[in-house]
Write an enzyme that holds these catalytic residues in place. Structure first.
Site, PDB file in Angstrom:
ATOM      1  N   HIS A 147       0.917  -1.193   0.003  1.00 53.06           N
ATOM      2  CA  HIS A 147       0.008   0.097  -0.063  1.00 53.06           C
ATOM      3  C   HIS A 147       0.876   1.290  -0.135  1.00 53.06           C
ATOM      4  CE1 HIS A 147      -3.311  -2.852   1.278  1.00 53.06           C
ATOM      5  NE2 HIS A 147      -4.081  -2.003   0.868  1.00 53.06           N
ATOM      6  N   LYS A 151      -0.356   4.707   4.507  1.00 52.13           N
ATOM      7  CA  LYS A 151      -1.025   3.785   5.296  1.00 52.13           C
ATOM      8  C   LYS A 151      -0.614   3.588   6.656  1.00 52.13           C
ATOM      9  CE  LYS A 151      -3.920  -0.520   4.912  1.00 52.13           C
ATOM     10  NZ  LYS A 151      -5.154   0.273   5.449  1.00 52.13           N
TER      11      LYS A 151
END
Ligand SMILES: NC(=O)C1=CN([C@@H]2O[C@H](COP(=O)(O)OP(=O)(O)OC[C@H]3O[C@@H](n4cnc5c(N)ncnc54)[C@H](OP(=O)(O)O)[C@@H]3O)[C@@H](O)[C@H]2O)C=CC1
Ligand SMILES: O=C(O)C1=N[C@H](C(=O)O)C[C@H](O)C1
Length: 237
Positions: A147, A151
């Site tokens: 990600h 995040k």
């Protein structure tokens, strides 16, 4: 035609919140009546009233809250939905055990959908992972998720959900997390044994796939009685 479903977007200034507001503005069957974020700048943006998290109690009547915020904001929107008798769609990941238990309790009073991933592709991947784990006893199972650098939670909510499916099939999953650049979200589930390997991969190309799933689910959830619902059940049953 039915009246538009009145939506409160919680986490409106975020990556997901912005996608939700943009997509909702082009839909006739929904109306965003309140956009909530931690702290508010402009009071009205493109005709939509904005509220700070501290002003939740003063938000207008709504049918369903669509929450993509952070764990620290989650309790307040869940409690508001319960107090107002409104439905709750949430994709916020990294929730604590206590927050998950509170969601279960809320489902006794309001319709609730919490999903780690609102893409249709991941819903199917989830089923494939359980089938593969069941069919491959004794194989190693590893879940690698990648990600964007912002995040916070790891492993991702999706990785943990895929891991739960693998466990139901009898596997013991291990996790690895990468945080880099602007990756929207990638999940690789690998099953390996001596001499062979299976890889199941999902790559998200943009956040609209999640926002679209959440909005379509919200439209359907408001017609349901109190209870806990799943994405596939709402979209396809
Ligand atoms: N289930 C799914 O399909 C998906 C889930 N997610 C999850 O959704 C969540 C949001 O992701 P993303 O949009 O990237 O995150 P961002 O950090 O971009 O946005 C977070 C949003 O939450 C708001 N917020 C933060 N704290 C509070 C609080 N205490 N009360 C109210 N609002 C608050 C922020 O407001 P402010 O800007 O004022 O700080 C902002 O609007 C994450 O948990 C992520 O894992 C993401 C994509 C898909
Ligand atoms: O934070 C994100 O961006 C995402 N979070 C969800 C997760 O934790 O699985 C879903 C998606 O992968 C994007």
């Amino acid at each position: 035609m039915d009246k538009p479903v009145r939506i409160l977007v919680h986490g409106a200034s975020g990556r997901m919140g912005q996608a939700l507001l943009r997509l909702a503005s082009g839909m006739k069957d929904v109306s965003v009546v309140a956009a909530v974020q931690r702290s508010v700048g402009q009071r009205v943006v493109d005709g939509t009233p904005h509220f700070a998290a501290s002003e939740l109690a003063g938000t207008p009547a709504f049918d369903v809250a669509v929450d993509f915020s952070l764990p620290e904001g989650f309790d307040a929107v869940r409690a508001l939905c319960e107090a107002r008798g409104a439905a709750l769609v949430s994709g916020t990941t990294g929730l604590s055990d206590a927050q998950r238990a509170a969601l279960d309790a809320a489902a006794g009073r309001i319709p609730v959908l919490w999903q780690a991933n609102f893409s249709v592709g991941v819903a199917v991947l989830d089923e494939l992972v359980e089938r593969a784990a069941t069919a491959l006893p004794g194989w190693d199972c590893d879940i690698v998720e990648s990600h964007h650098a912002h995040k916070r939670d790891a492993p991702s909510g999706t990785a943990l959900a895929l891991g739960a499916s693998a466990s139901r099939g009898g596997a013991t999953p291990r996790y690895a997390s990468l945080r880099a650049g602007d990756i929207v979200g990638e999940h690789l589930v690998q099953f390996a044994t001596m001499g062979e390997r299976i890889e199941l991969v999902h790559r998200a190309g943009n956040r609209d796939i999640f926002a679209q799933g959440a909005l379509q689910a919200a439209i359907r959830l408001v017609r349901r009685p109190p209870g806990r619902y799943g994405l596939r059940q709402l979209l396809f049953d």
